[in-house]
Design a protein around this motif. Structure first.
Motif, PDB file in Angstrom:
ATOM      1  N   PRO A  21     -37.574  29.180 -13.844  1.00 39.61           N
ATOM      2  CA  PRO A  21     -37.261  28.583 -12.544  1.00 39.61           C
ATOM      3  C   PRO A  21     -35.917  27.867 -12.614  1.00 39.61           C
ATOM      4  O   PRO A  21     -35.419  27.510 -13.671  1.00 39.61           O
ATOM      5  CB  PRO A  21     -38.410  27.596 -12.332  1.00 39.61           C
ATOM      6  N   LEU A  22     -35.342  27.659 -11.466  1.00 36.90           N
ATOM      7  CA  LEU A  22     -34.061  26.957 -11.411  1.00 36.90           C
ATOM      8  C   LEU A  22     -34.199  25.575 -12.013  1.00 36.90           C
ATOM      9  O   LEU A  22     -35.142  24.845 -11.743  1.00 36.90           O
ATOM     10  CB  LEU A  22     -33.603  26.845  -9.951  1.00 36.90           C
ATOM     11  N   THR A  23     -33.266  25.207 -12.880  1.00 37.42           N
ATOM     12  CA  THR A  23     -33.325  23.903 -13.534  1.00 37.42           C
ATOM     13  C   THR A  23     -32.265  22.948 -13.012  1.00 37.42           C
ATOM     14  O   THR A  23     -32.145  21.838 -13.502  1.00 37.42           O
ATOM     15  CB  THR A  23     -33.137  24.076 -15.055  1.00 37.42           C
ATOM     16  N   ASP A  24     -31.485  23.395 -12.049  1.00 36.15           N
ATOM     17  CA  ASP A  24     -30.510  22.507 -11.443  1.00 36.15           C
ATOM     18  C   ASP A  24     -31.230  21.292 -10.852  1.00 36.15           C
ATOM     19  O   ASP A  24     -32.307  21.406 -10.269  1.00 36.15           O
ATOM     20  CB  ASP A  24     -29.764  23.256 -10.342  1.00 36.15           C
ATOM     21  N   ASP A  25     -30.648  20.110 -11.026  1.00 36.73           N
ATOM     22  CA  ASP A  25     -31.311  18.871 -10.614  1.00 36.73           C
ATOM     23  C   ASP A  25     -31.671  18.877  -9.137  1.00 36.73           C
ATOM     24  O   ASP A  25     -32.779  18.493  -8.744  1.00 36.73           O
ATOM     25  CB  ASP A  25     -30.407  17.673 -10.914  1.00 36.73           C
ATOM     26  N   ALA A  26     -30.755  19.298  -8.290  1.00 36.16           N
ATOM     27  CA  ALA A  26     -31.024  19.294  -6.850  1.00 36.16           C
ATOM     28  C   ALA A  26     -32.153  20.262  -6.510  1.00 36.16           C
ATOM     29  O   ALA A  26     -33.049  19.949  -5.709  1.00 36.16           O
ATOM     30  CB  ALA A  26     -29.763  19.656  -6.083  1.00 36.16           C
ATOM     31  N   ALA A  27     -32.111  21.441  -7.112  1.00 38.49           N
ATOM     32  CA  ALA A  27     -33.157  22.431  -6.848  1.00 38.49           C
ATOM     33  C   ALA A  27     -34.501  21.946  -7.369  1.00 38.49           C
ATOM     34  O   ALA A  27     -35.541  22.152  -6.730  1.00 38.49           O
ATOM     35  CB  ALA A  27     -32.789  23.765  -7.495  1.00 38.49           C
ATOM     36  N   LEU A  28     -34.464  21.290  -8.528  1.00 38.63           N
ATOM     37  CA  LEU A  28     -35.712  20.785  -9.090  1.00 38.63           C
ATOM     38  C   LEU A  28     -36.299  19.681  -8.215  1.00 38.63           C
ATOM     39  O   LEU A  28     -37.520  19.607  -8.017  1.00 38.63           O
ATOM     40  CB  LEU A  28     -35.472  20.265 -10.509  1.00 38.63           C
ATOM     41  N   ARG A  29     -35.435  18.828  -7.676  1.00 35.14           N
ATOM     42  CA  ARG A  29     -35.926  17.778  -6.788  1.00 35.14           C
ATOM     43  C   ARG A  29     -36.575  18.372  -5.540  1.00 35.14           C
ATOM     44  O   ARG A  29     -37.607  17.897  -5.076  1.00 35.14           O
ATOM     45  CB  ARG A  29     -34.776  16.830  -6.399  1.00 35.14           C
ATOM     46  N   ARG A  30     -35.946  19.419  -4.990  1.00 44.73           N
ATOM     47  CA  ARG A  30     -36.531  20.081  -3.824  1.00 44.73           C
ATOM     48  C   ARG A  30     -37.883  20.700  -4.163  1.00 44.73           C
ATOM     49  O   ARG A  30     -38.824  20.642  -3.361  1.00 44.73           O
ATOM     50  CB  ARG A  30     -35.582  21.159  -3.300  1.00 44.73           C
ATOM     51  N   THR A  31     -37.968  21.299  -5.335  1.00 49.07           N
ATOM     52  CA  THR A  31     -39.235  21.892  -5.745  1.00 49.07           C
ATOM     53  C   THR A  31     -40.313  20.823  -5.882  1.00 49.07           C
ATOM     54  O   THR A  31     -41.462  21.022  -5.463  1.00 49.07           O
ATOM     55  CB  THR A  31     -39.067  22.639  -7.082  1.00 49.07           C
ATOM     56  N   TRP A  32     -39.968  19.670  -6.448  1.00 49.47           N
ATOM     57  CA  TRP A  32     -40.938  18.588  -6.586  1.00 49.47           C
ATOM     58  C   TRP A  32     -41.379  18.058  -5.218  1.00 49.47           C
ATOM     59  O   TRP A  32     -42.535  17.657  -5.038  1.00 49.47           O
ATOM     60  CB  TRP A  32     -40.363  17.454  -7.433  1.00 49.47           C
ATOM     61  N   VAL A  33     -40.455  18.040  -4.264  1.00 48.49           N
ATOM     62  CA  VAL A  33     -40.829  17.623  -2.906  1.00 48.49           C
ATOM     63  C   VAL A  33     -41.880  18.579  -2.343  1.00 48.49           C
ATOM     64  O   VAL A  33     -42.891  18.166  -1.765  1.00 48.49           O
ATOM     65  CB  VAL A  33     -39.585  17.578  -1.994  1.00 48.49           C
ATOM     66  N   ALA A  34     -41.661  19.888  -2.529  1.00 43.72           N
ATOM     67  CA  ALA A  34     -42.615  20.882  -2.037  1.00 43.72           C
ATOM     68  C   ALA A  34     -43.952  20.773  -2.758  1.00 43.72           C
ATOM     69  O   ALA A  34     -45.016  20.848  -2.138  1.00 43.72           O
ATOM     70  CB  ALA A  34     -42.031  22.286  -2.209  1.00 43.72           C
ATOM     71  N   VAL A  35     -43.904  20.585  -4.084  1.00 35.29           N
ATOM     72  CA  VAL A  35     -45.142  20.468  -4.863  1.00 35.29           C
ATOM     73  C   VAL A  35     -45.915  19.223  -4.440  1.00 35.29           C
ATOM     74  O   VAL A  35     -47.147  19.258  -4.274  1.00 35.29           O
ATOM     75  CB  VAL A  35     -44.823  20.435  -6.369  1.00 35.29           C
ATOM     76  N   SER A  36     -45.203  18.113  -4.257  1.00 35.24           N
ATOM     77  CA  SER A  36     -45.863  16.873  -3.826  1.00 35.24           C
ATOM     78  C   SER A  36     -46.518  17.041  -2.470  1.00 35.24           C
ATOM     79  O   SER A  36     -47.641  16.571  -2.227  1.00 35.24           O
ATOM     80  CB  SER A  36     -44.851  15.726  -3.789  1.00 35.24           C
ATOM     81  N   ALA A  37     -45.820  17.726  -1.562  1.00 34.79           N
ATOM     82  CA  ALA A  37     -46.386  17.972  -0.237  1.00 34.79           C
ATOM     83  C   ALA A  37     -47.625  18.863  -0.336  1.00 34.79           C
ATOM     84  O   ALA A  37     -48.630  18.634   0.347  1.00 34.79           O
ATOM     85  CB  ALA A  37     -45.341  18.622   0.666  1.00 34.79           C
ATOM     86  N   ALA A  38     -47.560  19.885  -1.201  1.00 36.43           N
ATOM     87  CA  ALA A  38     -48.700  20.783  -1.362  1.00 36.43           C
ATOM     88  C   ALA A  38     -49.907  20.048  -1.945  1.00 36.43           C
ATOM     89  O   ALA A  38     -51.048  20.285  -1.537  1.00 36.43           O
ATOM     90  CB  ALA A  38     -48.320  21.953  -2.265  1.00 36.43           C
TER      91      ALA A  38
END
Length: 463
Positions: A21-38
């Motif tokens: 998966p993308l490891t870029d900090d911004a992309a990772l933060r977005r992914t965590w936002v989605a995971v938290s929402a899920a």
């Protein structure tokens, strides 16, 4: 079985490793936002199974329903939720993960609102069923999202928070429902979903990229398998939920639904094993880690949902507690988990997960034995210790079982694994509740008969 750690997610043998998966900090933060929402969506979905438990008297009174008639509220929700879980992977393929999650979250809020405005029992049952269809899809999608979109090092943390939501929701459901009902009336237990629901939609919309669905998959779908699975699972839930109130196989109604469940589920299982690319891979149950963890997860689900069924019933009918007081007792099962789950997640990376799971099962068993001496004189202070023990054990069980179920699972099977694991746990809860309800009815009849014998003997002596 080796200690399950951050290396537990691997591609299958002979297959090329999936791209990281993308490891870029911004992309990772977005992914965590989605995971938290899920994860928030999973909490809402499971919460709504239990949130009505402490408010049933108010709901039944408002809808002019008896307890037997009102049981269809929970039956409809649970049947819909269990049915949609196995086909979630298929609809994710058709609509795309982002679209399907957003649609499920939106309709969950719509049908939650309609439940609050239900004007009679029939409308409540229909809205609860539709609410379950929307909410049930959020459970496996959240697990699939975090297992496929997060980097390997972050997956155990995400899994810990997901498992925390699945154990906190049944614990806090009666508490939240009781408090809201006593303060604002029973419709508020459904309207409260709008607060976290808006956060869910915003988080998913921000954190997930657009992914194209495959509408053509609808033409290639095995609709006979989907139909037999739907009829079979719905019939099984109706059989389990309504069997006790209708005296099981003495009822023609129960016999019919048992037969429908047996025939349709047999056809579904046969077709899933006979197809090379089934929409849900039942062959995963043959794998030792996944099969054993699913069985233990189902049995622990029996205990978890059974305890949250019995205790509110005891406090309401025997102790005479109102919905608010019931909630204050149940919440002690949830509080320890908030603090313990991050600790368990860290220990699970270092120590043998089998030992952690065994300790959790022992603590849960101890808490159950502590409740065996309850009488009509048992009050809230005497129940806190058993609730705390239960709250300490649950995180150890659910987190390690989810680790076992997904250990070395190929990414191509991750959707099936998350669907089957969650379906097993919820079905286990339905079976556990049915068994306990039957035992409760049987013992009530037994003690009523014994009391009748004593009364008759007393009058004979007086004569």
């Amino acid at each position: 079985m080796k200690t399950v750690g951050t290396d537990m997610f691997q591609s299958g043998p002979g297959k090329p490793s999936s791209p990281d998966p993308l490891t870029d900090d911004a992309a990772l933060r977005r992914t965590w936002v989605a995971v938290s929402a899920a994860i928030l969506g999973v909490f809402m979905s499971i919460l709504d199974i239990q949130i009505t438990n402490a408010s049933l008297k108010d709901i039944f009174g408002s809808l002019s329903a008896t307890q037997d008639e009102g049981s269809w509220m929970s039956t409809a929700y649970l049947a819909a939720e269990v049915t949609v879980i196995p086909v979630t992977a298929f609809f994710m393929t058709v609509l795309g993960l982002r679209m399907y999650m957003l649609a499920s979250g939106f309709f969950f809020l719509v049908f939650s609102t309609l439940c609050g405005y239900a004007w009679n029992l029939e409308s409540m049952i229909v809205f609860r069923m539709l609410q379950g269809l929307a909410g049930g899809a959020l459970i496996p999608m959240a697990m699939t999202l975090l297992l496929t979109r997060l980097p390997p090092a972050s997956r155990p943390t995400g899994l810990a928070w997901l498992m925390l939501s699945t154990t906190l929701a049944p614990a806090f459901g009666p508490t939240i429902g009781g408090v809201l009902t006593s303060m604002y009336g029973w419709p508020s237990i459904f309207f409260i979903n709008w607060g976290p629901g808006i956060l869910l939609l915003i988080g998913l919309a921000h954190g997930l990229d657009h992914d194209a669905g495959k509408a053509g998959a609808l033409r290639q779908a095995d609709w006979l398998s989907i139909a037999t699975m739907t009829v079979g699972l719905v019939s099984l839930i109706v059989f389990l939920e309504e069997g006790n109130t209708r005296d099981w196989f003495d009822s023609r109604f129960v016999q019919v639904f048992f037969g429908l469940a047996l025939v349709n589920l047999s056809i579904w299982i046969y077709r899933m094993f006979s197809r090379t690319s089934p929409y849900v891979n039942l062959r995963l149950y043959a794998r030792r880690n996944f099969g054993v963890s699913s069985i233990v997860g189902a049995t622990s689900g029996m205990a978890l949902y059974g305890s949250t069924f019995l205790l509110p019933l005891f406090l309401s009918q025997i102790a005479g507690y109102n919905s608010f007081q019931i909630g204050l007792v149940i919440m002690w099962m949830g509080l320890p988990q908030i603090f313990l789950m991050p600790v368990v997640a860290r220990f699970a990376k270092v120590y043998d997960n089998r030992l952690i799971c065994a300790l959790g099962l022992i603590l849960f068993a101890v808490s159950s034995f502590m409740n065996t001496n309850m009488t009509a004189d048992t009050m809230r202070d005497q129940l806190v210790a058993s609730q705390l023990f239960r709250g300490l054990g649950q995180p150890m069980i659910v987190l390690t079982l989810s680790n076992f179920a997904t250990a070395r699972m190929e990414l191509t099977n991750m959707s099936s694994a998350s669907s089957l694991f969650n379906m097993s746990r919820i079905l286990g809860g339905a079976v556990g509740t049915a068994i306990l309800a039957t035992l409760l009815t049987t013992r009530e009849k037994y003690h009523s008969m014994r009391l009748g014998e004593s009364v008759s003997f007393f009058f004979e002596q007086c004569a």
